[in-house]
Structures are given as C-alpha cells and as structure tokens.
Design a protein around this motif. Structure first.
Motif, PDB file in Angstrom:
ATOM      1  N   SER A  81     -30.766  48.388  23.176  1.00  0.00           N
ATOM      2  CA  SER A  81     -32.027  49.570  23.318  1.00  0.00           C
ATOM      3  C   SER A  81     -32.349  49.589  24.879  1.00  0.00           C
ATOM      4  CB  SER A  81     -33.136  49.118  22.435  1.00  0.00           C
ATOM      5  OG  SER A  81     -33.489  47.811  23.018  1.00  0.00           O
ATOM      6  N   TRP A  82     -33.263  50.624  25.107  1.00  0.00           N
ATOM      7  CA  TRP A  82     -33.834  50.648  26.431  1.00  0.00           C
ATOM      8  C   TRP A  82     -34.607  49.553  26.807  1.00  0.00           C
ATOM      9  CZ3 TRP A  82     -39.005  50.318  27.133  1.00  0.00           C
ATOM     10  CH2 TRP A  82     -39.762  50.462  26.154  1.00  0.00           C
ATOM     11  N   LEU A  83     -35.289  48.875  25.777  1.00  0.00           N
ATOM     12  CA  LEU A  83     -36.050  47.845  26.033  1.00  0.00           C
ATOM     13  C   LEU A  83     -35.243  46.505  26.232  1.00  0.00           C
ATOM     14  CD1 LEU A  83     -38.985  46.409  25.961  1.00  0.00           C
ATOM     15  CD2 LEU A  83     -38.370  46.010  23.531  1.00  0.00           C
ATOM     16  N   GLY A  84     -34.346  46.292  25.525  1.00  0.00           N
ATOM     17  CA  GLY A  84     -33.081  45.180  25.741  1.00  0.00           C
ATOM     18  C   GLY A  84     -32.699  45.387  27.146  1.00  0.00           C
ATOM     19  N   LYS A  85     -31.983  46.576  27.443  1.00  0.00           N
ATOM     20  CA  LYS A  85     -31.447  46.479  28.791  1.00  0.00           C
ATOM     21  C   LYS A  85     -32.492  46.317  29.877  1.00  0.00           C
ATOM     22  CE  LYS A  85     -28.477  50.456  27.775  1.00  0.00           C
ATOM     23  NZ  LYS A  85     -28.267  51.841  27.887  1.00  0.00           N
ATOM     24  N   LYS A  86     -33.579  46.656  29.861  1.00  0.00           N
ATOM     25  CA  LYS A  86     -34.896  46.355  30.660  1.00  0.00           C
ATOM     26  C   LYS A  86     -35.214  44.927  30.735  1.00  0.00           C
ATOM     27  CE  LYS A  86     -37.680  48.391  33.713  1.00  0.00           C
ATOM     28  NZ  LYS A  86     -37.105  48.766  35.055  1.00  0.00           N
ATOM     29  N   LYS A 142     -32.753  45.660  14.757  1.00  0.00           N
ATOM     30  CA  LYS A 142     -34.120  45.457  15.504  1.00  0.00           C
ATOM     31  C   LYS A 142     -34.816  44.341  14.653  1.00  0.00           C
ATOM     32  CE  LYS A 142     -34.409  49.277  18.770  1.00  0.00           C
ATOM     33  NZ  LYS A 142     -35.249  50.207  19.358  1.00  0.00           N
ATOM     34  N   ALA A 143     -35.289  43.468  14.958  1.00  0.00           N
ATOM     35  CA  ALA A 143     -35.676  42.327  14.226  1.00  0.00           C
ATOM     36  C   ALA A 143     -36.555  41.130  14.888  1.00  0.00           C
ATOM     37  CB  ALA A 143     -34.753  41.680  13.136  1.00  0.00           C
ATOM     38  N   VAL A 144     -36.452  41.282  16.182  1.00  0.00           N
ATOM     39  CA  VAL A 144     -37.164  39.949  17.045  1.00  0.00           C
ATOM     40  C   VAL A 144     -38.316  40.735  17.857  1.00  0.00           C
ATOM     41  CG1 VAL A 144     -36.540  38.226  18.411  1.00  0.00           C
ATOM     42  CG2 VAL A 144     -34.827  39.043  17.077  1.00  0.00           C
ATOM     43  N   PRO A 145     -39.331  40.293  17.377  1.00  0.00           N
ATOM     44  CA  PRO A 145     -40.446  40.877  17.873  1.00  0.00           C
ATOM     45  C   PRO A 145     -40.632  40.158  19.411  1.00  0.00           C
ATOM     46  CG  PRO A 145     -41.271  40.090  15.710  1.00  0.00           C
ATOM     47  CD  PRO A 145     -39.783  39.609  16.116  1.00  0.00           C
ATOM     48  N   LEU A 152     -43.079  45.797  19.575  1.00  0.00           N
ATOM     49  CA  LEU A 152     -41.841  46.141  19.937  1.00  0.00           C
ATOM     50  C   LEU A 152     -40.934  45.234  19.605  1.00  0.00           C
ATOM     51  CD1 LEU A 152     -42.662  46.908  23.831  1.00  0.00           C
ATOM     52  CD2 LEU A 152     -42.228  48.408  22.050  1.00  0.00           C
ATOM     53  N   LYS A 153     -39.559  45.474  19.010  1.00  0.00           N
ATOM     54  CA  LYS A 153     -38.664  44.549  18.689  1.00  0.00           C
ATOM     55  C   LYS A 153     -37.404  44.667  19.665  1.00  0.00           C
ATOM     56  CE  LYS A 153     -40.559  44.079  14.244  1.00  0.00           C
ATOM     57  NZ  LYS A 153     -40.814  44.150  12.758  1.00  0.00           N
ATOM     58  N   LEU A 154     -36.861  43.533  19.582  1.00  0.00           N
ATOM     59  CA  LEU A 154     -35.306  43.418  20.300  1.00  0.00           C
ATOM     60  C   LEU A 154     -34.505  43.412  19.184  1.00  0.00           C
ATOM     61  CD1 LEU A 154     -36.105  41.117  23.330  1.00  0.00           C
ATOM     62  CD2 LEU A 154     -35.470  43.348  23.494  1.00  0.00           C
ATOM     63  N   ARG A 155     -33.117  43.838  19.337  1.00  0.00           N
ATOM     64  CA  ARG A 155     -32.146  43.699  18.377  1.00  0.00           C
ATOM     65  C   ARG A 155     -31.722  42.235  18.464  1.00  0.00           C
ATOM     66  NH1 ARG A 155     -29.050  49.145  20.419  1.00  0.00           N
ATOM     67  NH2 ARG A 155     -30.405  50.549  18.963  1.00  0.00           N
ATOM     68  N   ILE A 156     -31.238  41.423  17.195  1.00  0.00           N
ATOM     69  CA  ILE A 156     -30.762  40.311  17.407  1.00  0.00           C
ATOM     70  C   ILE A 156     -29.852  39.933  18.354  1.00  0.00           C
ATOM     71  CG2 ILE A 156     -29.700  38.641  15.970  1.00  0.00           C
ATOM     72  CD1 ILE A 156     -30.850  39.893  13.504  1.00  0.00           C
TER      73      ILE A 156
END
Length: 187
Positions: A81-86, A142-145, A152-156
């Motif tokens: 996700s954009w959040l994961g990449k960042k 997307k399950a890890v706050p 906001l949640k990150l993918r596992i």
C-alpha cells in the motif's frame, strides 16, 4: 515477488540479526554497551531498547493478524500500500536520513542493563515463529494497526518486512556506535 522467497529472506535476516547481536554485543561490558558517542545520540543498548519497544507492540499485533487471517486461502505475494511503501522507505537501512521517533519509543537517557539484550533476542525468536506462521496467512490482508496511529493498518506482509527492516537499521546503528567506541579506545 513470491511470498515464500520474501518470508525466507525475512527469516534469514532475522536469524542474522540475532547472531550479530550475540556475537557483537554479548561480550561487551555494561559500561561499553551504554556508551553514547554524543548526548543526543543513542548507545548500543538504547538502539536495542528502541527495537524492544516496537517489538512489544508489533509482535502481538502480528500474531493476532496472522492468526485471524490463516484460513488456508492465503495470498502468496506481498503487495504494498502507499503506507507500506512509505513506511519501508523510511526505515530501510540504506536510508541514512535521521527520523525523529515518537516520544514513548525514544529510549534516550534510559538506564539499561543486559536484560535489554536478552529481551531483544527473545523478540527475535518470537519474530522467527511469526514469520513461519505467516506462510499460512493472507499476506495482503490489511490487519496490522500502525503503532502511532492505530486507525491506519499495514498489510501483514509489509508489516513483517517493516519490522525486519527497522531492526536492521538500528542494529547497524548500534554497530556504528561500537565501531566509534573502538576507534576512541585506539586513539
């Protein structure tokens, strides 16, 4: 990228970090482990304590996410996700830019003992088990706050990668402190 390859890499990196900490820090005195190159920088133990604080949050969060998403219909690739990449971009060891950490995760000026080392190594064992368990999970869920903003949640998969990269970054920081200490002693 196939998740098995990524999970195997994460597992290998985690084992390597475990071994690095044992071989590089276990034999040092408590005085050396608490040595700070400057008043506003972290000691070797403070680097590890920072990681312990993150592990106290992320290991249980990952365990819960993996357990709830291990239905047998798992996605085998890690997508970002954009959040994961960042998040990953920020903590990658190659990114030498300093980032301000949230106050409760900042161990600066803590009174730390060898228990910090022991706790770090225990967290690594837990993380290795989580990575093994993740083989059965939907890594794209997307399950890890996120610790500092739990809405906001990150993918596992990306959360596992974030945790390992973050640990790599700060173990390398601790190794630089050790190297600076050795250079000062030699001078």
């Amino acid at each position: 990228m196939r998740s098995m390859t990524t999970l195997e890499q994460l597992s290998q990196t985690t084992r390597s970090l475990y071994e690095t900490v044992v071989h590089s820090f276990d034999s040092l005195s408590l005085v050396d482990l608490n040595h700070k190159p400057a008043s506003d920088s972290w000691s070797m133990l403070e680097c590890l304590e920072h990681l312990n604080r993150y592990s106290r949050y992320y290991n249980p969060a990952l365990a819960k996410a993996i357990a709830q998403n291990s239905t047998g219909n798992y996605v085998q690739s890690i997508t970002y996700s954009w959040l994961g990449k960042k998040s990953l971009e920020m903590v990658r060891p190659q990114n030498m830019k300093k980032h301000k950490t949230v106050k409760h995760m900042n161990p600066n000026n803590s009174q730390l003992t060898r228990a910090t080392l022991k706790e770090f190594l225990q967290h690594q064992q837990e993380l290795l088990q989580l990575i093994r368990d993740a083989v059965k999970a939907d890594l794209s869920e997307k399950a890890v706050p996120v610790e500092f903003f739990q809405l906001l949640k990150l993918r596992i998969g990306e959360a596992l990668e974030f945790v390992v990269a973050h640990q790599e970054r700060h173990v390398q920081q601790a190794l630089r402190v050790k190297q600076q200490l050795a250079q000062q002693a030699a001078a």
